[in-house]
Design a protein around this motif. Structure first.
Motif, PDB file in Angstrom:
ATOM      1  N   GLN A 136       0.954  -1.186   0.018  1.00 19.77           N
ATOM      2  CA  GLN A 136      -0.052   0.165  -0.079  1.00 19.77           C
ATOM      3  C   GLN A 136       0.807   1.255  -0.017  1.00 19.77           C
ATOM      4  N   ALA A 137       1.942   1.316   0.911  1.00 18.11           N
ATOM      5  CA  ALA A 137       2.834   2.529   0.843  1.00 18.11           C
ATOM      6  C   ALA A 137       3.561   2.564  -0.341  1.00 18.11           C
ATOM      7  N   ASN A 138       4.051   1.541  -0.999  1.00 14.90           N
ATOM      8  CA  ASN A 138       4.753   1.674  -2.044  1.00 14.90           C
ATOM      9  C   ASN A 138       3.791   2.250  -3.283  1.00 14.90           C
ATOM     10  N   GLY A 139       2.612   1.706  -3.330  1.00 15.93           N
ATOM     11  CA  GLY A 139       1.677   2.065  -4.401  1.00 15.93           C
ATOM     12  C   GLY A 139       1.252   3.483  -4.259  1.00 15.93           C
ATOM     13  N   THR A 140       1.033   4.007  -2.875  1.00 15.46           N
ATOM     14  CA  THR A 140       0.881   5.601  -2.834  1.00 15.46           C
ATOM     15  C   THR A 140       1.994   6.353  -3.231  1.00 15.46           C
ATOM     16  N   LEU A 141       3.465   5.916  -2.918  1.00 14.20           N
ATOM     17  CA  LEU A 141       4.609   6.554  -3.220  1.00 14.20           C
ATOM     18  C   LEU A 141       4.701   6.469  -4.791  1.00 14.20           C
ATOM     19  N   GLU A 142       4.429   5.357  -5.449  1.00  9.12           N
ATOM     20  CA  GLU A 142       4.453   5.238  -6.911  1.00  9.12           C
ATOM     21  C   GLU A 142       3.622   6.306  -7.499  1.00  9.12           C
ATOM     22  N   ASP A 143       2.330   6.290  -7.013  1.00  9.64           N
ATOM     23  CA  ASP A 143       1.228   7.084  -7.715  1.00  9.64           C
ATOM     24  C   ASP A 143       1.629   8.658  -7.452  1.00  9.64           C
ATOM     25  N   CYS A 144       2.196   9.004  -6.551  1.00  9.64           N
ATOM     26  CA  CYS A 144       2.591  10.339  -6.327  1.00  9.64           C
ATOM     27  C   CYS A 144       3.838  10.882  -7.160  1.00  9.64           C
ATOM     28  N   ARG A 145       4.785   9.601  -7.449  1.00 10.07           N
ATOM     29  CA  ARG A 145       5.836   9.801  -8.504  1.00 10.07           C
ATOM     30  C   ARG A 145       5.274  10.274  -9.775  1.00 10.07           C
ATOM     31  N   ARG A 146       4.274   9.453 -10.311  1.00 14.93           N
ATOM     32  CA  ARG A 146       3.662   9.202 -11.691  1.00 14.93           C
ATOM     33  C   ARG A 146       2.754  10.481 -11.794  1.00 14.93           C
ATOM     34  N   TYR A 147       1.936  10.777 -10.790  1.00 18.49           N
ATOM     35  CA  TYR A 147       0.880  11.879 -11.229  1.00 18.49           C
ATOM     36  C   TYR A 147       1.152  12.955 -10.394  1.00 18.49           C
ATOM     37  N   GLY A 148       1.876  13.160  -9.295  1.00 16.74           N
ATOM     38  CA  GLY A 148       1.924  14.370  -8.360  1.00 16.74           C
ATOM     39  C   GLY A 148       2.750  15.366  -8.775  1.00 16.74           C
ATOM     40  N   ARG A 149       2.969  16.402  -7.919  1.00 16.90           N
ATOM     41  CA  ARG A 149       4.003  17.641  -8.194  1.00 16.90           C
ATOM     42  C   ARG A 149       5.327  17.507  -7.179  1.00 16.90           C
ATOM     43  N   GLN A 150       6.237  17.586  -7.735  1.00 19.70           N
ATOM     44  CA  GLN A 150       7.598  17.755  -6.881  1.00 19.70           C
ATOM     45  C   GLN A 150       7.671  19.148  -6.044  1.00 19.70           C
ATOM     46  N   TYR A 151       8.127  19.231  -5.072  1.00 15.27           N
ATOM     47  CA  TYR A 151       8.559  20.637  -4.662  1.00 15.27           C
ATOM     48  C   TYR A 151       9.554  20.363  -3.679  1.00 15.27           C
ATOM     49  N   VAL A 152      10.321  21.432  -3.765  1.00  9.19           N
ATOM     50  CA  VAL A 152      11.744  21.579  -2.796  1.00  9.19           C
ATOM     51  C   VAL A 152      11.514  22.755  -1.849  1.00  9.19           C
ATOM     52  N   VAL A 153      11.836  22.491  -0.690  1.00  9.04           N
ATOM     53  CA  VAL A 153      11.833  23.667   0.133  1.00  9.04           C
ATOM     54  C   VAL A 153      13.472  23.862   0.726  1.00  9.04           C
ATOM     55  N   GLU A 154      13.969  24.781   0.312  1.00  9.86           N
ATOM     56  CA  GLU A 154      15.435  25.390   0.500  1.00  9.86           C
ATOM     57  C   GLU A 154      15.522  25.616   2.076  1.00  9.86           C
ATOM     58  N   PRO A 155      16.606  25.537   2.598  1.00  5.31           N
ATOM     59  CA  PRO A 155      16.804  25.852   4.257  1.00  5.31           C
ATOM     60  C   PRO A 155      16.225  27.264   4.471  1.00  5.31           C
ATOM     61  N   PHE A 156      15.772  27.513   5.771  1.00  5.15           N
ATOM     62  CA  PHE A 156      15.155  28.769   5.776  1.00  5.15           C
ATOM     63  C   PHE A 156      15.229  29.048   7.580  1.00  5.15           C
ATOM     64  N   THR A 157      15.293  30.334   7.889  1.00  2.69           N
ATOM     65  CA  THR A 157      15.162  30.783   9.267  1.00  2.69           C
ATOM     66  C   THR A 157      13.756  30.926   9.633  1.00  2.69           C
ATOM     67  N   PRO A 158      13.282  30.237  10.489  1.00  3.64           N
ATOM     68  CA  PRO A 158      11.875  30.577  10.836  1.00  3.64           C
ATOM     69  C   PRO A 158      11.651  31.721  11.637  1.00  3.64           C
ATOM     70  N   PRO A 159      10.245  32.185  11.700  1.00  8.73           N
ATOM     71  CA  PRO A 159      10.202  33.610  12.133  1.00  8.73           C
ATOM     72  C   PRO A 159      10.082  33.388  13.758  1.00  8.73           C
ATOM     73  N   PRO A 160      10.274  34.266  14.461  1.00  9.13           N
ATOM     74  CA  PRO A 160      10.461  34.362  15.968  1.00  9.13           C
ATOM     75  C   PRO A 160       8.977  33.714  16.230  1.00  9.13           C
ATOM     76  N   PRO A 161       8.919  33.080  17.582  1.00  5.30           N
ATOM     77  CA  PRO A 161       7.719  32.947  17.963  1.00  5.30           C
ATOM     78  C   PRO A 161       6.857  34.012  18.371  1.00  5.30           C
ATOM     79  N   PRO A 162       5.452  34.012  18.406  1.00  2.01           N
ATOM     80  CA  PRO A 162       4.801  35.177  19.011  1.00  2.01           C
ATOM     81  C   PRO A 162       5.347  35.290  20.563  1.00  2.01           C
TER      82      PRO A 162
END
Length: 168
Positions: A136-162
């Protein structure tokens, strides 16, 4: 006759692509009848702020992170995006917009599939509500590879907590 043959060929081609689009195979989800592209479907079009919330919550913002996101829709109109976070080893549901920014983020995270501890190499999760099979897990991952969108989030500095407001 030739136009009729082209129409039939086009109809068959259309039917084949529809059949492929709804052939989900093994999946950690059940009953969906359609995929959708998050890049063109509100409120899923801008996932980066939500991905940053996930990374901040797990203190994983100092390195590059990779995500695959595919949207699913059910016959009753229910929909969500399945988010595979590669470095975190998780598959998490996202309902679009700022759903993770709400106070319910921990609920979504608790419902996530942990690919290290939540997957068993068997044909049946044996009644478990949090384990999924490797197929099931491999099927879901393969489905995402075939039909999903790929995103990369570069390193960032989070905002300070309120600032914390004190009661007097």
């Amino acid at each position: 006759m030739r136009p009729l043959a082209q129409l039939i060929g086009a109809a068959l081609l259309g039917a084949a692509s529809t059949a492929l689009a709804t052939d989900f195979g093994q999946s950690i989800y059940a009953g969906m009848d359609a995929r959708f592209d998050i890049a063109t479907t509100p409120p899923y079009q801008d996932p980066e702020p939500e991905l940053r919330i996930l990374l901040q919550s797990k203190k994983a913002y100092s390195t590059r992170n990779h995500f695959c996101i595919v949207g699913y829709r059910w016959p009753d109109g229910h929909s969500f995006a399945s988010v595979h976070w590669r470095e975190g080893g998780l598959i998490v549901r996202w309902y679009g917009g700022t759903s993770w920014a709400d106070d319910e983020f921990e609920w979504y995270f608790n419902k996530a599939v942990n690919l290290q501890t939540g997957v068993i190499d068997a044909d049946d999760p044996q009644g478990s509500t949090f384990l999924v099979t490797l197929r099931q897990a491999n099927g879901t991952l393969e489905d995402c590879r075939r039909y999903g969108r790929q995103y990369v989030v570069e390193p960032f500095t989070p905002p300070p907590p309120p600032p914390v407001e004190e009661d007097y």
